[in-house]
Design a protein around this motif. Sequence first.
Motif, PDB file in Angstrom:
ATOM      1  N   LEU A 198       1.208  14.242  59.365  1.00 22.84           N
ATOM      2  CA  LEU A 198       1.551  12.410  58.307  1.00 22.84           C
ATOM      3  C   LEU A 198       1.789  11.589  59.171  1.00 22.84           C
ATOM      4  O   LEU A 198       1.540  10.072  59.442  1.00 22.84           O
ATOM      5  CB  LEU A 198       3.168  13.125  58.033  1.00 22.84           C
ATOM      6  CG  LEU A 198       2.750  14.162  56.985  1.00 22.84           C
ATOM      7  CD1 LEU A 198       4.815  14.348  56.426  1.00 22.84           C
ATOM      8  CD2 LEU A 198       2.370  13.855  55.954  1.00 22.84           C
ATOM      9  N   ASP A 205      -3.125   4.682  59.329  1.00 24.44           N
ATOM     10  CA  ASP A 205      -3.262   3.839  58.388  1.00 24.44           C
ATOM     11  C   ASP A 205      -3.039   2.330  58.575  1.00 24.44           C
ATOM     12  O   ASP A 205      -2.817   1.454  58.809  1.00 24.44           O
ATOM     13  CB  ASP A 205      -2.174   3.889  56.915  1.00 24.44           C
ATOM     14  CG  ASP A 205      -2.736   5.304  55.956  1.00 24.44           C
ATOM     15  OD1 ASP A 205      -3.677   4.792  56.281  1.00 24.44           O
ATOM     16  OD2 ASP A 205      -2.197   5.829  55.468  1.00 24.44           O
ATOM     17  N   GLY A 206      -2.106   2.544  60.052  1.00 21.99           N
ATOM     18  CA  GLY A 206      -1.619   0.911  60.204  1.00 21.99           C
ATOM     19  C   GLY A 206      -0.174   1.234  61.588  1.00 21.99           C
ATOM     20  O   GLY A 206      -0.095   0.053  61.070  1.00 21.99           O
ATOM     21  N   ILE A 216       7.610   6.774  56.888  1.00 28.94           N
ATOM     22  CA  ILE A 216       7.092   8.424  57.189  1.00 28.94           C
ATOM     23  C   ILE A 216       8.612   9.379  57.562  1.00 28.94           C
ATOM     24  O   ILE A 216       8.485  10.094  56.728  1.00 28.94           O
ATOM     25  CB  ILE A 216       6.234   8.751  57.823  1.00 28.94           C
ATOM     26  CG1 ILE A 216       5.180   7.487  57.844  1.00 28.94           C
ATOM     27  CG2 ILE A 216       5.631   9.652  58.004  1.00 28.94           C
ATOM     28  CD1 ILE A 216       4.181   7.573  56.295  1.00 28.94           C
ATOM     29  N   SER A 301      11.504  18.627  51.955  1.00 33.98           N
ATOM     30  CA  SER A 301      10.057  18.839  51.255  1.00 33.98           C
ATOM     31  C   SER A 301       9.059  18.233  52.052  1.00 33.98           C
ATOM     32  O   SER A 301       8.765  16.614  52.472  1.00 33.98           O
ATOM     33  CB  SER A 301       9.978  18.120  50.058  1.00 33.98           C
ATOM     34  OG  SER A 301      10.440  16.912  50.225  1.00 33.98           O
ATOM     35  N   THR A 302       8.157  19.484  52.759  1.00 29.61           N
ATOM     36  CA  THR A 302       7.202  18.768  53.649  1.00 29.61           C
ATOM     37  C   THR A 302       5.690  19.809  52.451  1.00 29.61           C
ATOM     38  O   THR A 302       4.656  19.202  52.898  1.00 29.61           O
ATOM     39  CB  THR A 302       7.264  19.796  54.951  1.00 29.61           C
ATOM     40  OG1 THR A 302       6.943  20.859  54.374  1.00 29.61           O
ATOM     41  CG2 THR A 302       7.610  19.008  55.426  1.00 29.61           C
ATOM     42  N   THR A 303       5.905  19.409  51.586  1.00 26.26           N
ATOM     43  CA  THR A 303       5.217  19.135  50.872  1.00 26.26           C
ATOM     44  C   THR A 303       4.024  18.881  50.412  1.00 26.26           C
ATOM     45  O   THR A 303       2.414  18.965  49.309  1.00 26.26           O
ATOM     46  CB  THR A 303       5.569  18.881  49.274  1.00 26.26           C
ATOM     47  OG1 THR A 303       6.296  18.502  49.133  1.00 26.26           O
ATOM     48  CG2 THR A 303       6.031  20.825  48.500  1.00 26.26           C
ATOM     49  N   GLY A 304       3.442  17.325  50.793  1.00 25.63           N
ATOM     50  CA  GLY A 304       2.193  17.015  51.477  1.00 25.63           C
ATOM     51  C   GLY A 304       1.977  17.686  51.979  1.00 25.63           C
ATOM     52  O   GLY A 304       0.142  16.959  51.853  1.00 25.63           O
ATOM     53  N   MET A 305       1.745  18.273  52.716  1.00 25.91           N
ATOM     54  CA  MET A 305       1.502  19.344  53.850  1.00 25.91           C
ATOM     55  C   MET A 305       0.906  20.613  52.725  1.00 25.91           C
ATOM     56  O   MET A 305       0.911  20.592  52.198  1.00 25.91           O
ATOM     57  CB  MET A 305       2.372  19.264  54.781  1.00 25.91           C
ATOM     58  CG  MET A 305       2.956  18.469  55.558  1.00 25.91           C
ATOM     59  SD  MET A 305       1.259  17.168  56.533  1.00 25.91           S
ATOM     60  CE  MET A 305       1.181  18.206  57.363  1.00 25.91           C
TER      61      MET A 305
ATOM     62  N   LEU B  87      -0.571  14.167  53.455  1.00 31.03           N
ATOM     63  CA  LEU B  87       0.191  12.908  52.340  1.00 31.03           C
ATOM     64  C   LEU B  87       1.061  13.266  52.422  1.00 31.03           C
ATOM     65  O   LEU B  87       1.976  13.850  52.896  1.00 31.03           O
ATOM     66  CB  LEU B  87       0.083  13.305  50.943  1.00 31.03           C
ATOM     67  CG  LEU B  87      -1.389  13.792  50.850  1.00 31.03           C
ATOM     68  CD1 LEU B  87      -2.202  14.209  49.278  1.00 31.03           C
ATOM     69  CD2 LEU B  87      -2.554  12.491  50.609  1.00 31.03           C
ATOM     70  N   TYR B  88       2.109  11.661  52.241  1.00 26.49           N
ATOM     71  CA  TYR B  88       3.669  11.332  52.931  1.00 26.49           C
ATOM     72  C   TYR B  88       4.350  12.244  51.204  1.00 26.49           C
ATOM     73  O   TYR B  88       4.368  11.661  49.813  1.00 26.49           O
ATOM     74  CB  TYR B  88       3.199   9.628  52.582  1.00 26.49           C
ATOM     75  CG  TYR B  88       2.555   8.947  53.610  1.00 26.49           C
ATOM     76  CD1 TYR B  88       2.388   9.669  55.008  1.00 26.49           C
ATOM     77  CD2 TYR B  88       2.024   8.223  53.075  1.00 26.49           C
ATOM     78  CE1 TYR B  88       1.621   9.185  55.809  1.00 26.49           C
ATOM     79  CE2 TYR B  88       1.166   7.290  54.342  1.00 26.49           C
ATOM     80  CZ  TYR B  88       1.244   8.165  55.200  1.00 26.49           C
ATOM     81  OH  TYR B  88      -0.351   7.619  56.014  1.00 26.49           O
ATOM     82  N   PRO B  89       5.714  12.879  51.849  1.00 23.33           N
ATOM     83  CA  PRO B  89       5.504  13.666  50.109  1.00 23.33           C
ATOM     84  C   PRO B  89       6.873  12.568  49.155  1.00 23.33           C
ATOM     85  O   PRO B  89       6.776  13.186  48.641  1.00 23.33           O
ATOM     86  CB  PRO B  89       5.993  14.825  51.400  1.00 23.33           C
ATOM     87  CG  PRO B  89       6.744  14.234  52.881  1.00 23.33           C
ATOM     88  CD  PRO B  89       5.070  13.736  52.703  1.00 23.33           C
ATOM     89  N   MET B  91       6.044  10.493  48.855  1.00 31.40           N
ATOM     90  CA  MET B  91       5.519   8.640  47.706  1.00 31.40           C
ATOM     91  C   MET B  91       4.248   9.373  46.823  1.00 31.40           C
ATOM     92  O   MET B  91       4.018  10.004  47.125  1.00 31.40           O
ATOM     93  CB  MET B  91       4.518   7.679  48.750  1.00 31.40           C
ATOM     94  CG  MET B  91       4.754   7.123  49.832  1.00 31.40           C
ATOM     95  SD  MET B  91       4.203   6.214  50.745  1.00 31.40           S
ATOM     96  CE  MET B  91       5.192   6.078  52.343  1.00 31.40           C
ATOM     97  N   ASN B  96       0.001   6.758  48.374  1.00 33.31           N
ATOM     98  CA  ASN B  96      -0.210   7.027  49.482  1.00 33.31           C
ATOM     99  C   ASN B  96      -1.545   6.769  50.070  1.00 33.31           C
ATOM    100  O   ASN B  96      -1.840   6.436  50.945  1.00 33.31           O
ATOM    101  CB  ASN B  96      -0.846   9.513  49.371  1.00 33.31           C
ATOM    102  CG  ASN B  96       0.366   9.518  49.603  1.00 33.31           C
ATOM    103  OD1 ASN B  96       0.656   9.531  50.934  1.00 33.31           O
ATOM    104  ND2 ASN B  96       1.159  10.234  49.237  1.00 33.31           N
ATOM    105  N   PHE B  99      -0.706   2.559  50.715  1.00 30.00           N
ATOM    106  CA  PHE B  99       0.114   2.762  51.678  1.00 30.00           C
ATOM    107  C   PHE B  99      -1.015   1.999  52.878  1.00 30.00           C
ATOM    108  O   PHE B  99      -0.580   1.200  53.860  1.00 30.00           O
ATOM    109  CB  PHE B  99       0.349   3.533  52.248  1.00 30.00           C
ATOM    110  CG  PHE B  99       1.373   4.045  53.401  1.00 30.00           C
ATOM    111  CD1 PHE B  99       3.013   3.415  53.158  1.00 30.00           C
ATOM    112  CD2 PHE B  99       0.998   4.258  54.784  1.00 30.00           C
ATOM    113  CE1 PHE B  99       3.859   3.432  53.855  1.00 30.00           C
ATOM    114  CE2 PHE B  99       2.026   4.187  56.157  1.00 30.00           C
ATOM    115  CZ  PHE B  99       3.006   3.666  55.255  1.00 30.00           C
ATOM    116  N   GLY B 100      -1.491   2.540  53.407  1.00 36.68           N
ATOM    117  CA  GLY B 100      -3.208   1.844  55.010  1.00 36.68           C
ATOM    118  C   GLY B 100      -3.238   0.658  53.993  1.00 36.68           C
ATOM    119  O   GLY B 100      -3.123  -0.445  55.030  1.00 36.68           O
ATOM    120  N   ARG B 147      -7.145   8.692  49.929  1.00 38.34           N
ATOM    121  CA  ARG B 147      -7.324   7.254  50.809  1.00 38.34           C
ATOM    122  C   ARG B 147      -7.473   6.539  51.351  1.00 38.34           C
ATOM    123  O   ARG B 147      -7.620   5.859  52.226  1.00 38.34           O
ATOM    124  CB  ARG B 147      -5.955   8.263  51.270  1.00 38.34           C
ATOM    125  CG  ARG B 147      -4.928   8.030  52.380  1.00 38.34           C
ATOM    126  CD  ARG B 147      -3.436   7.858  52.861  1.00 38.34           C
ATOM    127  NE  ARG B 147      -3.941   9.606  53.661  1.00 38.34           N
ATOM    128  CZ  ARG B 147      -3.187  10.243  53.929  1.00 38.34           C
ATOM    129  NH1 ARG B 147      -1.660  10.103  54.141  1.00 38.34           N
ATOM    130  NH2 ARG B 147      -3.560  11.568  54.884  1.00 38.34           N
TER     131      ARG B 147
END
Lengths: 307, 374
Positions: A198, A205-206, A216, A301-305, B87-89, B91, B96, B99-100, B147
């Motif tokens: 992440l 993303d900068g 984050i 919640s690390t569910t983005g992974m 993915l940022y969880p 957002m 997501n 974001f960039g 993204r």
Amino acid sequence: MKAKQESQINHQEVNDLLENDMLLRKRRIRRGKINSAVRYAILIAVGILMLYPLVWLIGASFKTNAEIFTSIGFMPKEFDFSGYIRGWKTSTEYTFATYFANTFKIVIPKVILTVISTTVTAYGFARFKFKGKKLLFSILIATLLLPNVVLRIPQYLMYREFNWLDSYKPLVVPAAFAVDAFFVFMMIQFMKGLPKDLEEAAVIDGCNSFQVLWYILIPMLKPAMISVALFQFMWTMNDFLGPLIYISSVKKYPVSIALKMSMDASTLVQWNQTLAMSVIVLIPSLVVFFIAQKHFVDGISTTGMKG
Amino acid sequence: MAEVILKKVEKEYPNGFKAVHGIDLQIKDGEFMVFVGPSGCSKSTTLRMIAGLEDITGGEIWIGNKCVNEVPPKDRGIAMVFQNYALYPHMTAYENMAFGLKFQKTPKDEIERRVTEAADKLEITDLLKRKPKEMSGGQRQRVAVGRAIVRKPEVFLFDEPLSNLDAKLRVSMRVRINQLHRQLKEEGQPATMIYVTHDQVEAMTMGDRICVMKLGEIMQVDTPLNLYNKPANRFVAGFIGAPAMNIVKGELIKKEGRLAVKIDALELELPQEKAKKVEAYVGKNIWFGIRPEHIKSHETHSNEASNYASGNISIIEQMGNEEFVYFDIQGNQYISRLNPDRIKKLNLSEDYSFWFDMNKCHIFDFDTEENISL
């Protein structure tokens, strides 16, 4: 004929099997019920055992001074609010409101500073490579093992040199430097469990390092930060020795000392007042705990992974 | 222009372990390049070095006309899709993807336009308000690709993006990424893609060219078909193709004026054309390689002049339209890929005669393992 017989036998066998299965299932359900009954009985018994002093405290705060030592039960014969009214006024020139305000003057900045400083420090330890990191980390862990008492005198002398005595600075300022090794350690462990992908995605993303932390990590660290805040809140609310050493004017006393004062201000201790104020002192901690409980218990919640 | 050029790129870790050994590679503008190799071959490390997530310890990386060694990831004109989606969880899918762009200071309406456009392309418009935990694996991966698209990068980097998906979804995502590559090209957007995978089916079906890596070195870079038909060395020959190529130790001999490969007592004659290329190796040990589909049944090829051998069948794997027959000849195991409709039903432990199509065989140097029969 033979075929018919066979089919009958099969039918019989299937019925037997089904019945057997039903019996087994019933037995399993029954065993489950007994199990949970026993489990709950034990839990309730231990729960009552642990909560009884608190219940007694609340009950006793409504008793008259005489009744406290004459009856065992926690229910007062009649509710007497005088403990609360007189207790609040205290035997000093200030009311408990002053002491509460004083406590929050210590607690609020300390909690905020602790959360910020431990998060930033843990971020450094968990995510960056730098020279001497291992040594610094060992020192951090070593301070965990150091009893607080041995630091009291040197710290006192140091703060005296700073001219900080009889102010809240000795109690608050150290929190800005992540002195609570336990919290830093807890945060590091929590952060290590968060996926690095992440952060890498954010870098692409900068984001710079601080933006990664802000956008984050911090949203994901919320449960850990709330735990830190909660612990620090309770420990600081209950801290007695710190204020006792550094604060000398009554005007600046926090509740922990004010409570103690109500016990030795006169030879005759007004127990109902002391207990009533104890109940009031407990309230902020309880309220904060119940508000934060959801986040406190919440898993990350690390569910983005994956998964 | 978004050519990616690696010049003698090296990666050495502080503990002295060298992960990448000075690789040279040129990826053309708009090309779909796949890095493939077994675990630990540093394909992901190489990708991460291109992304700037990993420092390089030697050589140069050029993206477009710029050496990017010292350029931070955000300024390299790249976008990356991670294996775990990343993915940022906290957002939503929209956040997501946006974001960039926010960090690039893109105006709000432009962000909205780009996100909606990408969402349309990937059919995720109705997911834009959802958070990652409310999406399935495939949906998350599409958001992750989205993204990457919205940033309009010069180079897309994919790090095993499909390995967390189930087999069916993987196939459909594979097709989608292929389509995306074509679509972007048609729209005139730069779409150089670098894709890391350990799955050779993905590599073969997706790549314009494939770069096969082993232990931090490039083994061969070529089109999928060339890799399959003309492997440069024994490693590539064994790695590309499933079931893998049969590779056994043998010796090159000359018998009655003709060259043959001798594997214990088995002698297989080489056709003139192949023989010419390997003449210098007569009397030397070699590695002999032949793909399973080039070992055929005597039933379908009964009139050949030579190169028949009888083998004892040890395993038969039924695939429906074909079967993989494992057989032993003097202790060496071979696999043959046969069409069950055109031969009799085979039984285990049965002796069966196979024909080796030596026009299609490969001979590798015993020491260097280079292909000497090309």
